[in-house]
Motif scaffolding. Structure first.
Motif, PDB file in Angstrom:
ATOM      1  N   ASP A  70       0.829  -1.208   0.000  1.00 28.80           N
ATOM      2  CA  ASP A  70       0.000   0.000   0.000  1.00 28.80           C
ATOM      3  C   ASP A  70       0.861   1.256   0.000  1.00 28.80           C
ATOM      4  OD1 ASP A  70      -2.360  -1.279  -0.200  1.00 28.80           O
ATOM      5  OD2 ASP A  70      -2.950  -1.086   1.884  1.00 28.80           O
ATOM      6  N   PHE A  71       1.806   1.350   0.939  1.00 30.03           N
ATOM      7  CA  PHE A  71       2.832   2.390   0.832  1.00 30.03           C
ATOM      8  C   PHE A  71       4.013   2.084   1.712  1.00 30.03           C
ATOM      9  CE2 PHE A  71       0.259   4.372   4.209  1.00 30.03           C
ATOM     10  CZ  PHE A  71       1.230   4.803   5.092  1.00 30.03           C
ATOM     11  N   ILE A  72       5.148   2.718   1.375  1.00 33.63           N
ATOM     12  CA  ILE A  72       6.388   2.524   2.117  1.00 33.63           C
ATOM     13  C   ILE A  72       6.836   3.883   2.620  1.00 33.63           C
ATOM     14  CG2 ILE A  72       8.804   1.817   1.957  1.00 33.63           C
ATOM     15  CD1 ILE A  72       8.034  -0.281  -0.023  1.00 33.63           C
ATOM     16  N   GLU A  73       7.191   3.929   3.907  1.00 34.59           N
ATOM     17  CA  GLU A  73       7.612   5.182   4.521  1.00 34.59           C
ATOM     18  C   GLU A  73       9.084   5.058   4.898  1.00 34.59           C
ATOM     19  OE1 GLU A  73       4.804   7.421   7.489  1.00 34.59           O
ATOM     20  OE2 GLU A  73       6.278   6.273   8.596  1.00 34.59           O
ATOM     21  N   GLY A  74       9.832   6.126   4.756  1.00 33.47           N
ATOM     22  CA  GLY A  74      11.218   6.131   5.217  1.00 33.47           C
ATOM     23  C   GLY A  74      12.208   5.812   4.120  1.00 33.47           C
ATOM     24  N   GLY A  75      13.489   6.092   4.367  1.00 32.09           N
ATOM     25  CA  GLY A  75      14.531   5.893   3.369  1.00 32.09           C
ATOM     26  C   GLY A  75      15.340   4.641   3.633  1.00 32.09           C
TER      27      GLY A  75
ATOM     28  N   LYS B 135      15.749   2.952   6.377  1.00 31.23           N
ATOM     29  CA  LYS B 135      15.017   1.960   7.196  1.00 31.23           C
ATOM     30  C   LYS B 135      13.538   2.048   6.873  1.00 31.23           C
ATOM     31  CE  LYS B 135      16.994  -0.155  10.961  1.00 31.23           C
ATOM     32  NZ  LYS B 135      16.426  -0.893  12.039  1.00 31.23           N
ATOM     33  N   PRO B 136      13.143   1.487   5.752  1.00 28.89           N
ATOM     34  CA  PRO B 136      11.748   1.660   5.325  1.00 28.89           C
ATOM     35  C   PRO B 136      10.768   0.881   6.203  1.00 28.89           C
ATOM     36  CG  PRO B 136      12.883   0.157   3.864  1.00 28.89           C
ATOM     37  CD  PRO B 136      13.907   0.634   4.845  1.00 28.89           C
ATOM     38  N   VAL B 137       9.561   1.361   6.264  1.00 26.13           N
ATOM     39  CA  VAL B 137       8.487   0.657   6.965  1.00 26.13           C
ATOM     40  C   VAL B 137       7.356   0.410   5.963  1.00 26.13           C
ATOM     41  CG1 VAL B 137       6.861   0.702   8.906  1.00 26.13           C
ATOM     42  CG2 VAL B 137       9.061   1.893   9.101  1.00 26.13           C
ATOM     43  N   VAL B 138       6.873  -0.840   5.978  1.00 26.56           N
ATOM     44  CA  VAL B 138       5.831  -1.255   5.044  1.00 26.56           C
ATOM     45  C   VAL B 138       4.460  -1.030   5.696  1.00 26.56           C
ATOM     46  CG1 VAL B 138       4.806  -3.392   4.143  1.00 26.56           C
ATOM     47  CG2 VAL B 138       7.263  -2.970   3.887  1.00 26.56           C
ATOM     48  N   PHE B 139       3.561  -0.354   5.001  1.00 30.98           N
ATOM     49  CA  PHE B 139       2.216  -0.097   5.539  1.00 30.98           C
ATOM     50  C   PHE B 139       1.150  -0.806   4.717  1.00 30.98           C
ATOM     51  CE2 PHE B 139       2.260   3.209   8.828  1.00 30.98           C
ATOM     52  CZ  PHE B 139       3.594   3.565   8.811  1.00 30.98           C
ATOM     53  N   GLU B 140       0.197  -1.379   5.420  1.00 28.11           N
ATOM     54  CA  GLU B 140      -0.981  -1.956   4.773  1.00 28.11           C
ATOM     55  C   GLU B 140      -2.201  -1.271   5.392  1.00 28.11           C
ATOM     56  OE1 GLU B 140      -1.049  -4.045   2.285  1.00 28.11           O
ATOM     57  OE2 GLU B 140      -3.177  -4.503   2.271  1.00 28.11           O
TER      58      GLU B 140
ATOM     59  N   ILE C   5      16.121  -6.727   1.907  1.00 25.47           N
ATOM     60  CA  ILE C   5      15.686  -5.591   2.747  1.00 25.47           C
ATOM     61  C   ILE C   5      15.027  -6.145   4.004  1.00 25.47           C
ATOM     62  CG2 ILE C   5      14.191  -3.549   2.880  1.00 25.47           C
ATOM     63  CD1 ILE C   5      14.200  -3.547  -0.240  1.00 25.47           C
ATOM     64  N   GLU C   6      15.602  -5.851   5.172  1.00 25.72           N
ATOM     65  CA  GLU C   6      14.979  -6.286   6.425  1.00 25.72           C
ATOM     66  C   GLU C   6      14.226  -5.105   7.019  1.00 25.72           C
ATOM     67  OE1 GLU C   6      16.638  -9.025   9.034  1.00 25.72           O
ATOM     68  OE2 GLU C   6      18.155  -9.733   7.613  1.00 25.72           O
ATOM     69  N   THR C   7      12.979  -5.295   7.281  1.00 31.40           N
ATOM     70  CA  THR C   7      12.155  -4.187   7.742  1.00 31.40           C
ATOM     71  C   THR C   7      11.008  -4.699   8.619  1.00 31.40           C
ATOM     72  OG1 THR C   7      10.848  -2.308   6.973  1.00 31.40           O
ATOM     73  CG2 THR C   7      10.737  -4.259   5.628  1.00 31.40           C
ATOM     74  N   HIS C   8      10.186  -3.805   9.114  1.00 32.31           N
ATOM     75  CA  HIS C   8       8.978  -4.238   9.806  1.00 32.31           C
ATOM     76  C   HIS C   8       7.768  -3.594   9.115  1.00 32.31           C
ATOM     77  CE1 HIS C   8       9.520  -0.380  11.992  1.00 32.31           C
ATOM     78  NE2 HIS C   8       8.209  -0.414  12.117  1.00 32.31           N
ATOM     79  N   GLY C   9       6.595  -4.008   9.534  1.00 35.35           N
ATOM     80  CA  GLY C   9       5.387  -3.499   8.894  1.00 35.35           C
ATOM     81  C   GLY C   9       4.434  -2.880   9.900  1.00 35.35           C
ATOM     82  N   VAL C  10       3.470  -2.143   9.375  1.00 35.75           N
ATOM     83  CA  VAL C  10       2.404  -1.576  10.194  1.00 35.75           C
ATOM     84  C   VAL C  10       1.090  -1.801   9.445  1.00 35.75           C
ATOM     85  CG1 VAL C  10       1.401   0.538  11.160  1.00 35.75           C
ATOM     86  CG2 VAL C  10       3.888   0.188  11.252  1.00 35.75           C
TER      87      VAL C  10
END
Ligand code: SF4
Length: 173
Positions: free
Chosen positions: A70-75, A77-82, A110-115
């Motif tokens: 849906d969208f990705i925030e940050g450079g 250290k990106p965070v994945v949003f749904e 890419i290691e990241t977390h989601g919201v």
């Protein structure tokens, strides 16, 4: 033994993971292009909420024609949003986002977390990938492959969300 996508020679999308957790029959219909969602009012409302929320971030980021975030925030250290309309399908949606994180880690490095964000409910949930969840996902790939290779859809099993499902009439009327 853990399984990867290459073991099942299948393009697994986030929606397929979500449907597999929610209802294997729904996954089968979806994969075989019996797709009524375009006309589903819930999907239309969900799209509107998505369009009006978080308007400043990079939206609908697609990787390899396989996952559509849906969208990705940050450079760095990106965070994945749904974004979801309601939390009624919490567990399937969690697995969809787990899969995004798995895919980014194993296919893109890419290691990241989601919201998961529920704007109408003013609620957010942080999603982390663990070893246990990775194993679960990797087993799911075989399960998804087995479901979609069947000639017929799996039997309908009543679920709390059947009434809101776009295949309701196929299953229960
Ligand atoms: S109506 Fe229920 S059983 Fe039928 S596809 Fe939808 S969720 Fe599955």
């Amino acid at each position: 033994m853990t399984l990867g996508l290459s073991d099942v020679s299948l393009r697994v999308t986030g929606v397929m993971v979500q449907y597999f957790v929610a209802c294997e029959r729904e996954l089968w219909f979806f994969y075989h292009n019996i797709n009524l969602n375009e006309f589903d009012e819930n999907v239309r409302i969900g799209r509107l909420i998505h369009e009006k929320s978080h308007s400043r971030e990079k939206k609908n980021v697609v990787f390899d024609d396989t996952i559509s975030i849906d969208f990705i925030e940050g450079g760095s250290k990106p965070v994945v949003f749904e974004i979801k309309k309601s939390s009624k399908l919490e567990e399937p949606v969690r697995h969809q986002v787990y899969y995004y994180l798995w895919y980014l880690k194993h296919k893109k490095g890419i290691e990241t977390h989601g919201v998961i964000s529920y704007p109408k409910e003013r609620k957010q949930e942080r999603i982390e990938l663990t070893e246990e969840i990775e194993c679960r996902l990797e087993k799911m790939f075989r399960g998804i492959s087995a479901v979609i290779k069947c000639d017929k859809p799996p039997k309908a099993i009543k679920k709390p969300y059947c009434r809101r499902c776009s295949y309701f009439e196929f299953c229960w009327v």
